[in-house]
Design a protein around this motif. Sequence first.
Motif, mmCIF file in Angstrom:
data_model
loop_
_atom_site.group_PDB
_atom_site.id
_atom_site.type_symbol
_atom_site.label_atom_id
_atom_site.label_comp_id
_atom_site.label_asym_id
_atom_site.label_seq_id
_atom_site.Cartn_x
_atom_site.Cartn_y
_atom_site.Cartn_z
ATOM 1 N N ILE A 11 46.911 -16.422 23.098
ATOM 2 C CA ILE A 11 45.999 -16.048 24.180
ATOM 3 C C ILE A 11 46.442 -14.691 24.692
ATOM 4 O O ILE A 11 47.531 -14.552 25.249
ATOM 5 N N ASP A 12 45.610 -13.686 24.462
ATOM 6 C CA ASP A 12 45.951 -12.324 24.870
ATOM 7 C C ASP A 12 45.669 -12.073 26.343
ATOM 8 O O ASP A 12 46.468 -11.474 27.037
ATOM 9 N N GLN A 13 44.496 -12.516 26.804
ATOM 10 C CA GLN A 13 44.093 -12.259 28.187
ATOM 11 C C GLN A 13 43.298 -13.421 28.738
ATOM 12 O O GLN A 13 42.547 -14.063 28.010
ATOM 13 N N ILE A 14 43.472 -13.645 30.030
ATOM 14 C CA ILE A 14 42.621 -14.557 30.773
ATOM 15 C C ILE A 14 42.255 -13.844 32.066
ATOM 16 O O ILE A 14 43.128 -13.293 32.749
ATOM 17 N N LEU A 15 40.973 -13.842 32.366
ATOM 18 C CA LEU A 15 40.483 -13.221 33.593
ATOM 19 C C LEU A 15 39.721 -14.269 34.396
ATOM 20 O O LEU A 15 39.103 -15.168 33.832
#
Length: 125
Positions: A75-79
């Motif tokens: 998981i690279d990014q969570i916004l």
Amino acid sequence: MTKIISSPNCGNSPKMEFIKQFNIAFAKGNVAFLSESVTDDITWNMIGDKKIEGKANFTKAVEEMQFVKASELIIDQILSHGREGAANGIMKMPDGRQYAFSDFYVFQGAKASKIKRMSSYCIEI
């Protein structure tokens, strides 16, 4: 067993942590968690493939996918902001295939933890 690699800032808020756990459940084929995490009127738009409407159809779709569990989830990014959230990363499969994904979520409400709409982009890399 699925190896999980996640950016260190992916758990800065309860909603970001929820999105992280939702993606982990998807990679591991945890149908019960996924089904409990969506509203009865969920709409899941798999861009370029199909659109799934309703919790029963959503559950059926993830049940059909559960036999293929990822060997690794990155998981690279969570916004997250208000009623909306997003996640992107890579799923590596046991047969060596890799998929880049980006999911966009609309929750039932700003403080709700159930997903009302999802749009998913997935490409083999």
